[in-house]
Write an enzyme that holds these catalytic residues in place. Sequence first.
Site, PDB file in Angstrom:
ATOM      1  N   LYS A  78       0.851  -1.188   0.000  1.00 17.97           N
ATOM      2  CA  LYS A  78       0.000   0.000   0.000  1.00 17.97           C
ATOM      3  C   LYS A  78       0.889   1.240   0.000  1.00 17.97           C
ATOM      4  O   LYS A  78       1.860   1.302   0.765  1.00 17.97           O
ATOM      5  CB  LYS A  78      -0.911  -0.021   1.230  1.00 17.97           C
ATOM      6  CG  LYS A  78      -1.954   1.099   1.256  1.00 17.97           C
ATOM      7  CD  LYS A  78      -2.875   0.984   2.471  1.00 17.97           C
ATOM      8  CE  LYS A  78      -3.977   2.040   2.445  1.00 17.97           C
ATOM      9  NZ  LYS A  78      -4.897   1.939   3.607  1.00 17.97           N
ATOM     10  N   SER A 157      -9.922   2.182   2.522  1.00 16.47           N
ATOM     11  CA  SER A 157      -8.985   2.867   1.671  1.00 16.47           C
ATOM     12  C   SER A 157      -7.974   1.947   0.974  1.00 16.47           C
ATOM     13  O   SER A 157      -7.368   2.367  -0.008  1.00 16.47           O
ATOM     14  CB  SER A 157      -8.209   3.894   2.491  1.00 16.47           C
ATOM     15  OG  SER A 157      -7.379   3.258   3.432  1.00 16.47           O
ATOM     16  N   SER A 181     -10.466   0.129   6.757  1.00 17.20           N
ATOM     17  CA  SER A 181      -9.778   0.202   5.455  1.00 17.20           C
ATOM     18  C   SER A 181      -9.075  -1.070   5.004  1.00 17.20           C
ATOM     19  O   SER A 181      -8.595  -1.126   3.874  1.00 17.20           O
ATOM     20  CB  SER A 181      -8.759   1.341   5.465  1.00 17.20           C
ATOM     21  OG  SER A 181      -9.398   2.577   5.391  1.00 17.20           O
TER      22      SER A 181
END
Lengths: 493, 95
Positions: A78, A157, A181
Amino acid sequence: MSELTDLTIAGALSGLDKGEFTSRELTQAYIAEVENGRALNAFTTETPDKALEMADAADAARRSGDVGPLNGIPLAIKDLFCTKGVLTTASSHILHGFKPPYESSVTSNLWRDGAVMLGKVSLDEFAMGSSNETSFYGPVQNPWRTTDGKARVPGGSSGGSAAAVAAHLAAAATGTDTGGSIRQPASFCGLAGIKPTYGRCSRWGIIAFASSLDQAGPITRNVEDAAIMLRSMAGYDPKDSTSINTPVPDYRKALTGDIRGLKIGIPQEYRMEGTPPDVLALWDRGIQWMKDAGAQIVDISLPHTKYALATYYIVAPAEASSNLARYDGVRYGLREQGGNLIEMYENTRGAGFGEEVQRRILIGTYVLSAGYYDAYYLKAQKVRTLIAQDFEQAFGRVDAILTPTAPCSAFSPGEKSDDPISMYLNDVFTVPASLAGIPGMSVPAGICSAGLPLGLQILGRPFEEETVLKVGHVIEQAAAFGARPRIWWKEAA
Amino acid sequence: MSVDTKTVARIAHLARLKVPEDRLEPLAGELNQLLAWVEQLSEVNTDNVPPLTSVVHARLPRRDDVVTDGDRQADVLANAPDAQNGFFAVPKVIE
């Protein structure tokens, strides 16, 4: 050799062990898939050269007998984790060109254990969002589409992470979870995702959103892979003062399939009005699977559940407004010129932050400002205590809690973009555990009537990730999920 | 409690965000909507409830008060939009 990319982490480790293929071959297969999968817009930065270099190092280490627990496994990271010398953006324009001179602790742990980095994957800007539509680099596509072919968001997210893993562009990915997320995108993309206890994974080198809530965790194809990867990610780190110095177990050993006698709590407050029948039916099926496996179902109450979102949307923006004060155009990232220093700050931040991030900075600044601090921020911190106490009391009676992960399956792009509150409501089942700091996992458990994956969430006591994984594993076995999205992104390539 | 455009402008300045004039009105609307929504917390009785400041029930660790890192001027300046003579450069602040 493209079938190599269909192997789980456990499967790939076994093949590498037996010498059926090398990490270089596995990594090359993934690099090809990353290139074929660009229509998904999952990656912000691809690092194929670095990946091959790391794969060769992993192969060499294996030959010399130095075999780490993730030796040779290609991962997506990420783009909220700082990676030394590799562009790190938080999917924000304000970090334009930022190449960290250091490596985050969690990714350092993964490389220590032999993992390979394929590249950085997209997210909602600064991890603020539930659909991956707020990224400066454009929205990420969910590999899953409805039965009649309609596009869906991957959740957020950690949407780039989930899309990359679901489309088999990476064996697994790191995620971070502040209010859901990791769990919500895992649910939307038919994957396993665990947010461990706050303090389990070091936050050092992860770009901060809301420091009292942020936790890293893995997004993987199944529970066993989550167990393998979490073990590598977790661990005490003196560089994070909230990191907890407690041993990290071999989580894989917890996956015994035996939950006989375990008490599973079903919180009545999560049976919310307006929840689609598909979601409620899946929850009921999950309860039945627990009973079939010999667990005891206990009705529990978490009375402050309905206040969790409002609490979160005071606490998280307040912390974010403080954390994001560092982006000033002086030390890194974007700078927009101005007539004087203050104007330079204002122009830089006005141009560098997107709409949702600016909204949260403004609300956070407001609730922390003189005269409003007690009414909003302090009040929210008190309600947060009550929410945490709800869980403490419940865990006096039960060993784990079972709920849906999200109130719906993946929604359409743009569907919730005009109304921030409707977007926030998507986190209704995940936010309470974040506020309490307890571990939570989403496991793929079914398909909704539109043909999209749905997840169930398992919550556990602090530092009892083993119980969470054990229960998640039983659900996975019972659900026998196995479904995969139709591969449309290669046609688009 | 309701937010007007003047308050939005003040908050934006506190947060060092340049907000164009024509965005003040819509932002005031959005912030008011959010504040009205979080107003539900006032229903909760929090008398004698301490604020939760950390979910981790542990004492902050201590370490020896010694320098553990340093000599990294080049690293520190490597990402600066403008660095001169070993310093971060900013617009002139003293006339």
